[in-house]
Design a protein around this motif. Structure first.
Motif: not given
Length: 346
Positions: A168-177
């Protein structure tokens, strides 16, 4: 076979299936879109980390090779392509982005993972960052060593990508590598070394976070890059042709003219320093812009900001390959030169 025994066996199997379904219902759903690359590569030698064949392993085998995935998510897979990342084209990109947008619209889906070859991973990641409209995590992952190599990094990278996509903490961060225990913004991250494991970096902007024992830890609250645009590609069937030219001493405009003759609707030049060009190239750029064809001047240095230009358009924070992606999307959107300039020089 004894009917009573068969009946008990079937009942036990049904119970196990029901239990598995119940267990999966309690876990987030993550979909993996596989496109090939080193993470799906193989070689006859377990010492080979450069001459292997990319895109030889299918998504089902990738998932089954990391059984720990099921401890954190209900994982499903789809094979979008299975090739070297240098073969990724606009048809694959458009298909991938449209599929992800549809998948993330499903309330049951927590996030998605894209497995990809590292050579052009940053371009696909950037494309998805600009075309996927969702607050849910989109994680692009690859490997620098094929699956058959000693200390292959693909398994751990994939596990971390799935954990990130289900967090859930990965939400609202755009695409990630995600590679090498690092979490990077797709907007800024680029490949900086041809063969080493710690190749993906954003030198100026840094990482978003890192993994400790496979668990993601973020350094910042969710944030968004300044002036990041979004492009709706749901009805786009083809992207306009954009060419990249490399700058060097004694450069002449022959390749610029050839690119336009070949049908290029936009040009990106990897200029020297702050997007610098020779006098003869500056004149050619001005003539090209006067014809309504945008010319974006980036830098071949691999890092830094290219400031606004009189002849052509300064690329700002975008390196040549990302400038190409942004310019092609802007052209597909039907934007004029003034709007395009604002994307880069704002």
């Amino acid at each position: 076979m004894n009917k009573k025994y068969l009946s008990k066996t079937m009942a036990a199997l049904m119970l196990c299936t029901s239990f598995a379904s119940f267990a999966n219902a309690d876990k987030p759903t993550v979909k993996i879109y596989a496109t090939g690359g080193t993470i799906a590569g193989s070689s006859e030698s377990n010492m080979d980390t450069t001459d292997y064949k990319a895109g030889k392993i299918g998504v089902d085998l990738l998932i089954s090779a990391v059984p720990e995935l099921k401890d954190f998510a209900h994982v499903i897979g789809e094979q979008i392509a299975n090739t070297d990342s240098n073969n990724i084209n606009q048809n694959i990109l458009l298909k991938l982005s449209k599929a992800i947008n549809l998948q993330l619209a499903d309330a049951k889906t927590s996030g998605v993972v894209v497995t990809h070859g590292t050579d052009t991973l940053e371009e696909t990641a950037f494309f998805l960052d600009l075309t996927v409209k969702s607050d849910k995590p989109v994680v692009i992952v690859g490997a620098m060593r094929p699956a058959t190599a000693i200390s292959a990094d693909g398994g751990m990278n994939l596990l971390e990508a799935v954990r990130l996509a289900s967090d859930d903490d990965a939400k609202h961060r755009g695409a990630m590598v995600v590679l090498n225990d690092r979490i990077g913004s797709a907007f800024y991250t680029t490949k900086t070394n041809s063969t080493m494991l710690d190749t993906f970096k954003a030198t100026e902007q840094g990482y978003l976070g890192a993994f400790l024992s496979g668990e993601p830890h973020f350094y910042y609250e969710p944030t968004k890059p300044v002036d990041k645009p979004y492009f709706d590609i749901s009805h786009v069937k083809q992207l306009p042709k954009v060419k990249i030219l490399y700058s060097y001493q004694d450069q002449d405009p022959a390749l610029l003219h050839a690119a336009i003759k070949d049908g290029a609707k936009g040009i990106v030049i990897a200029g020297t320093g702050n997007g610098s060009l020779s006098d003869v190239m500056l004149e050619a750029v001005k003539e090209t812009m006067d014809k309504g064809i945008p010319v974006v001047r980036s830098t071949r240095t691999g890092n830094g900001f290219v400031t606004p230009k009189q002849e052509g358009i300064g690329s700002g924070v975008y390196n040549p390959q990302k400038a190409k992606v942004l310019l092609s999307l802007a052209l597909a959107h039907g934007d004029n030169l003034k709007t395009i300039r604002n994307y880069f020089e704002n």
